[in-house]
Write an enzyme that holds these catalytic residues in place. Structure first.
Site, PDB file in Angstrom:
ATOM      1  N   SER A 147       2.859  -6.463  -5.416  1.00 40.27           N
ATOM      2  CA  SER A 147       1.754  -5.880  -6.174  1.00 40.27           C
ATOM      3  C   SER A 147       0.493  -5.710  -5.345  1.00 40.27           C
ATOM      4  O   SER A 147      -0.540  -6.318  -5.606  1.00 40.27           O
ATOM      5  CB  SER A 147       1.511  -6.708  -7.418  1.00 40.27           C
ATOM      6  OG  SER A 147       2.735  -6.784  -8.122  1.00 40.27           O
ATOM      7  N   ARG A 162      -3.253  -1.711   2.103  1.00 42.72           N
ATOM      8  CA  ARG A 162      -4.258  -2.766   2.296  1.00 42.72           C
ATOM      9  C   ARG A 162      -3.898  -3.940   1.417  1.00 42.72           C
ATOM     10  O   ARG A 162      -3.159  -3.803   0.447  1.00 42.72           O
ATOM     11  CB  ARG A 162      -5.664  -2.255   1.942  1.00 42.72           C
ATOM     12  CG  ARG A 162      -5.805  -1.855   0.493  1.00 42.72           C
ATOM     13  CD  ARG A 162      -7.225  -1.494   0.088  1.00 42.72           C
ATOM     14  NE  ARG A 162      -7.247  -1.149  -1.335  1.00 42.72           N
ATOM     15  CZ  ARG A 162      -6.949   0.055  -1.818  1.00 42.72           C
ATOM     16  NH1 ARG A 162      -6.594   1.019  -1.005  1.00 42.72           N
ATOM     17  NH2 ARG A 162      -6.983   0.270  -3.115  1.00 42.72           N
ATOM     18  N   ASP A 200       4.017  -4.486  -9.811  1.00 45.52           N
ATOM     19  CA  ASP A 200       4.146  -5.244 -11.073  1.00 45.52           C
ATOM     20  C   ASP A 200       3.789  -4.398 -12.299  1.00 45.52           C
ATOM     21  O   ASP A 200       4.356  -4.595 -13.383  1.00 45.52           O
ATOM     22  CB  ASP A 200       3.336  -6.554 -11.056  1.00 45.52           C
ATOM     23  CG  ASP A 200       1.860  -6.359 -10.784  1.00 45.52           C
ATOM     24  OD1 ASP A 200       1.448  -5.227 -10.462  1.00 45.52           O
ATOM     25  OD2 ASP A 200       1.117  -7.352 -10.881  1.00 45.52           O
TER      26      ASP A 200
HETATM   27 MG    MG Z   1       2.000 -11.118 -12.609  1.00 41.42          MG
END
Ligand code: MG
Ligand code: ADP
Length: 503
Positions: A147, A162, A200
């Site tokens: 994520s 990044r 995510d």
């Molecule tokens: Mg989470």
């Protein structure tokens, strides 16, 4: 020390709380700016709001089946799980969780990814030994929830753009994170294939769509956890940066006419055209590992709200003598950046007792201010600040949700003058949204505050706000990663083998 004027203390707390006000007018301005930045990101590379095409071109309908591994690196914990999709909107899940050692967040990619591979090894040895006995040559397919912003070029290939959320591992920038993980898995000799790279938010969207009742597919997956971000279903025709001459784009299935876009809305309005910017926000930004970026996230999510509270408590101490009796030393927790966890805001918000005993306890536990030295007025003043910060976070969170509903044409027009043209309430379609993250799950009243702000957006109003069905995608990242691994494996013709099954 002179006794503190408790009336002045409360008045000062209320004045600081007013600095956190985010009005209906602000919400509307925010939505307008969000719509503008969404368009920029869909049309061009290298925009602050990256609007990343995910190569996921449809959402599940609940009939997907099979056993898949999933790992989740995205914030505070690393999770490894296996998910068994039953094909009837239900699943079972086994998981292990390890806190990511803080020093690893700023180490090098070999250190981090070999740690992750070792967690996978321990997990499959404990839970899948039978699989490898029964099918010695078969690789388990793994969905990798990662994520952070990546430049995704295929369902299982993505180059890190990044780091965010306190991570800073320089040699990983520009690398394909699936390859980094696969290399370390191979080094341990594990029969596991990294089949899909998943944000995510996308996982949350997929998991919600798999489990949510009814025929309507889910529109948006949104995270309010360590960080904040969202992914939604967009028309391919609007993602014009993918069809520009010279665009460096991988293969994807064009038949649905749609693709899930990961917005990376944490960096919405880094230029602060419309976001609020109190002295407490400025102080936080200065102390962060990435000043000037993720400015939206820094006003909303779990990694930051505790620190905003600490900064505002310091202001209250300096201006109105908060914690006078406790005699706070210069090196005390109150003076230590990042010492307040966002869970404190939830506990304080939930404390409706007369004596605010829980609030005092939380202050003692997190700031080491002895509860016995905290007056009732002081506890009340802290609660005023904590509430204002939580409320602002929830209202800010309405901005991207409203903008995406508007941008995707989900808004029902206002009732027509001729009554025949207006739809009845029953005819109005549900707008389904999956959410995940400790802030939205545990901060009391987060959704209610968010919905209040949604209603204040003219295009939505109460009528459209009511159509929104919002639900926590339980175990979203694991189930979502499994669902995408399933699609990816199916595309490559890889069979799903389930140990112990006679089928
Ligand atoms: Mg989470
Ligand atoms: P991740 O982002 O790693 O997937 P979570 O969704 O659990 O994990 O979010 C963790 C963040 O939520 C941390 O920043 C933590 O401070 C914050 N948090 C943990 N518990 C609570 C709570 N009860 N209320 C609000 N925030 C919380």
């Amino acid at each position: 020390m002179a006794p503190v004027d408790s009336k002045a203390l409360i008045a000062k707390a209320e004045a600081i709380a007013r600095e956190f006000e985010y009005t209906a007018e602000d919400v509307r301005k925010g939505v307008k700016e969000f719509l503008r930045e969404m368009d920029l990101g869909l049309q061009n590379d290298g925009q602050p709001m990256t609007m990343i095409p995910t190569y996921v071109t449809s959402v599940p309908n609940g009939t997907e089946k099979g056993v898949y591994l999933a790992v989740d690196l995205g914030g505070t914990n690393f999770r490894v799980c296996s998910v068994s999709l039953k094909g009837n909107s239900t699943f079972t899940l086994t998981q292990a969780k390890a806190a990511i050692p803080k020093e690893m967040m700023t180490s090098d990619s070999h250190t981090l990814f070999s740690f992750l591979a070792q967690q996978v090894k321990a997990f499959v040895e404990e839970h899948h030994a039978d699989h490898f006995e029964e099918f010695p040559d078969h690789h388990l397919q793994l969905g990798f929830t990662f994520s952070f912003p990546v430049d995704q070029r295929a369902v299982n290939k993505g180059y890190l753009i990044r780091w965010t959320k306190g991570f800073d591992i320089k040699d990983a920038i520009g690398k394909d994170v699936c390859e980094l993980l696969q290399k370390e898995i191979d080094a341990l000799g594990l029969p596991v294939t990294v089949a899909a790279l998943v944000n995510d938010t996308v996982g949350t969207l997929m998991a919600r769509s798999y489990t949510s009742p009814g025929k309507t597919g889910t529109l948006l997956g949104a995270i309010f956890g360590t960080g904040t971000n969202g992914a939604y279903v967009e028309k391919l025709s609007k993602i014009t940066k993918m069809t520009k001459p010279g665009a460096n784009i991988g293969e994807y299935d064009k038949s649905t006419g749609e693709m899930v876009v990961n917005t990376e809305w944490g960096s919405f309005d880094n230029e602060l055209r419309v976001l609020p910017n109190t002295p407490y926000d400025q102080e936080l930004d200065k102390m962060s590992v990435n000043p000037g970026i993720q400015m939206f996230e820094k006003r909303i999510s779990g990694m930051f709200l505790g620190e905003i509270l600490r900064n505002s408590l310091l202001a209250l101490k300096d201006s109105a003598g908060l914690f006078a009796k406790a005699d706070i030393a210069a090196d005390a927790f109150l003076h230590t950046p990042w010492s307040v966890d966002t869970s404190a805001l939830s506990f304080i918000e939930a404390d409706n007792s007369e004596d605010l005993a829980r609030t005092k306890q939380v202050l003692e536990a997190q700031l080491h201010v002895p509860a016995a030295d905290i007056s009732i007025e002081e506890a009340r003043a802290v609660k005023i600040l904590a509430h204002a910060i939580g409320r602002r976070s929830a209202r800010l969170s309405a901005v991207p949700i409203a903008a995406i509903i508007i941008a995707t044409g989900k808004v029902q027009p206002p009732p027509q003058p001729r009554p025949v043209a207006a739809k009845t309430d029953e005819e109005l379609e549900v707008i389904d949204i999956g959410v995940d993250g400790s802030v939205v799950e545990h901060y009391p009243g987060f959704e209610k505050l968010l919905r209040e702000a949604l209603r204040e957006v003219e295009e939505l109003g109460e009528k459209n706000e009511k159509r929104i069905r919002m639900g926590v995608a339980k175990d979203g990242s694991g189930v979502g990663a499994a669902l995408i691994a399933q699609v990816a494996a199916k595309m490559k013709g890889i069979e799903n083998k389930v140990a112990g099954s006679t089928a």
